[in-house]
Structures are given as structure tokens and as C-alpha cells.
Design an enzyme around this catalytic site. Sequence first.
Site, mmCIF file in Angstrom:
data_model
loop_
_atom_site.group_PDB
_atom_site.id
_atom_site.type_symbol
_atom_site.label_atom_id
_atom_site.label_comp_id
_atom_site.label_asym_id
_atom_site.label_seq_id
_atom_site.Cartn_x
_atom_site.Cartn_y
_atom_site.Cartn_z
ATOM 1 N N ASP A 64 0.849 -1.196 0.000
ATOM 2 C CA ASP A 64 0.000 0.000 0.000
ATOM 3 C C ASP A 64 0.882 1.243 0.000
ATOM 4 O O ASP A 64 2.104 1.143 0.087
ATOM 5 C CB ASP A 64 -0.948 -0.017 1.208
ATOM 6 C CG ASP A 64 -0.245 -0.296 2.535
ATOM 7 O OD1 ASP A 64 0.997 -0.318 2.571
ATOM 8 O OD2 ASP A 64 -0.940 -0.497 3.542
ATOM 9 N N ASN A 123 -7.133 -1.509 14.380
ATOM 10 C CA ASN A 123 -8.557 -1.629 14.033
ATOM 11 C C ASN A 123 -8.832 -2.874 13.184
ATOM 12 O O ASN A 123 -9.930 -3.038 12.666
ATOM 13 C CB ASN A 123 -9.022 -0.374 13.277
ATOM 14 C CG ASN A 123 -8.285 -0.176 11.955
ATOM 15 O OD1 ASN A 123 -7.410 -0.961 11.600
ATOM 16 N ND2 ASN A 123 -8.632 0.872 11.240
ATOM 17 N N HIS A 125 -7.189 -3.686 10.352
ATOM 18 C CA HIS A 125 -6.903 -3.586 8.913
ATOM 19 C C HIS A 125 -5.699 -4.433 8.523
ATOM 20 O O HIS A 125 -4.815 -4.702 9.330
ATOM 21 C CB HIS A 125 -6.772 -2.130 8.448
ATOM 22 C CG HIS A 125 -5.523 -1.412 8.864
ATOM 23 N ND1 HIS A 125 -5.483 -0.046 9.044
ATOM 24 C CD2 HIS A 125 -4.261 -1.851 9.114
ATOM 25 C CE1 HIS A 125 -4.251 0.312 9.373
ATOM 26 N NE2 HIS A 125 -3.503 -0.761 9.431
ATOM 27 N N GLU A 130 -9.401 -1.007 5.409
ATOM 28 C CA GLU A 130 -9.967 -0.565 6.679
ATOM 29 C C GLU A 130 -11.271 -1.313 6.977
ATOM 30 O O GLU A 130 -11.851 -1.936 6.078
ATOM 31 C CB GLU A 130 -10.240 0.948 6.613
ATOM 32 C CG GLU A 130 -8.981 1.815 6.424
ATOM 33 C CD GLU A 130 -8.170 2.000 7.709
ATOM 34 O OE1 GLU A 130 -7.989 1.039 8.469
ATOM 35 O OE2 GLU A 130 -7.705 3.131 7.942
HETATM 36 P P1 PGA Z 1 2.443 -1.071 12.674
HETATM 37 O O1 PGA Z 1 1.301 -1.000 11.587
HETATM 38 O O2 PGA Z 1 3.373 -2.157 12.225
HETATM 39 O O3 PGA Z 1 3.097 0.281 12.613
HETATM 40 O O4 PGA Z 1 1.792 -1.371 13.985
HETATM 41 C C1 PGA Z 1 0.676 -2.163 11.210
HETATM 42 C C2 PGA Z 1 -0.416 -1.860 10.223
HETATM 43 O O5 PGA Z 1 -1.032 -0.792 10.316
HETATM 44 O O6 PGA Z 1 -0.676 -2.701 9.359
#
Ligand code: PGA
Length: 227
Positions: A64, A123, A125, A130
Site C-alpha cells: 500500500d 482496528n 486492517h 480498513e
Molecule cells: P504497525 O502498523 O506495524 O506500525 O503497527 C501495522 C499496520 O497498520 O498494518
Amino acid sequence: MHIETYDQLSEQVATLVAQQIATEPDCCLGLPTGQTPIGTYKLLSTWSREGRLNWSKVRCFALDDYLDVPPALSFHTFLSEHLYQHTNIDAGNIFHPGMTDNYDALIEGQGGLDMTVLGIGGNGHIAFNEPGTQFLSWTHCTWLEDSTRKANQASFGTSRPPQKAVTMGVKTILSSRRIVLMASGEKKKAIVEAAFRGPVSRQVPASYLQAHEGLEVLTDFGFSLTR
Ligand code: PGA
């Protein structure tokens, strides 16, 4: 390997990626950004500089990226700085969703993803899919939840993280032959349990992964799952 620490988690995921490259030197990898994979990328970078890993035929696909950010803050730059520039990857084998309007066709044209490494958002995702994202989603643009923007605030100093991003879809990710999801820290425990012990729900996009037969979930808080 029993995983209890972030370093062990990083080593285990780096080892899986290294083994994938060793057995399939021209494999296609889906790669995440975020805090979680940094230790993994550090190890892969070290092993690459030591000549233990050959990336010359490996194809890498970022999961992404943000839309409308200065290049220095893009995930493409993150991956270059944390991984690509420490390896002998061919510049023509580095792909990201902002480079084309049909990322899925591009991935398919390269033979499809062999292994995709994922983090998980607080959350639920995966990549930037999302809560609310449809199961039948391919690479698309999306609005980011406030909780996602807050979680990523640290990279943006005093300015706000962008509202929009482009991401592989749920189907893009599920089309990968292997998936390794990594999560670190107690703050991820509840969402990992909801995603893999709870019902499949579009409110927790990571739960869609329950349908995948080549899934591995690795954490440093006692939860693991191997198919
Ligand atoms: P993080 O993000 O590794 O910074 O916790 C994970 C994500 O949002 O997929």
C-alpha cells in the site's frame, strides 16, 4: 521456534522470507511498512550485505501507500530505505501500487504473489483495507480511519498524516500463495484474537484471512497459527 520477544519475531519472519528466496530465487513478495516489520528488514538487510541473500531475480510489491504525500514520506521510500537499498534487487523489480492503475494485472503478469508479509492495524486492517472493506476488493483507493492516521502520526511530525491511500485489496492479498501476518506487543493482542478466533467479519478485515490455506500468524505475545 518459540517466540517471546520482538527480536525473535523479527528473526523468525526474516528467516521465512530468506527461505522463500532461497527456494524460489525469482519469487514475488508482498511487503508491508509500519513499525512491526522494521526488525525483520534490518536482519534481511544485514544478511543481504553479507552476501547471504540474492535478490537479483526477486520481485517486490509494496502492499500500500499514501496518496498525496511528499515522496520522502511515501511507503515506497520507506521500503527503499529499510530494505531495497541494502540488497542487490534490480530496480525494475520494485513495484508499488501508485505506479499503475492496474496493480492486480501487474502482479498477475509477474506470476502472482508467492509470499505476502502483513502487519495488522489496531482496528483490524490489513494493508490499508480498513473496517468495512468488502471481501471482493482488489487494489483500490481508500479513506483512512482516524485511528490509523493517529497510529501513523509519528512519521509526520507536526503535520497530519494523509486521509487517502491506495492499497492492495482483500482479494489481492488472499491470492498470495503464502501469507505471514506478524504482530507485536500487548496492544495488538485483542485484535489478533478477534481476527483469528472470532467470526469472519468485514468490521475486522484481517479475519478474512481465516479462509487462506497458506496462512501463518506469528506474534510475540503467545498467539500463533500455522496452516
Ligand atoms: P504497525 O502498523 O506495524 O506500525 O503497527 C501495522 C499496520 O497498520 O498494518
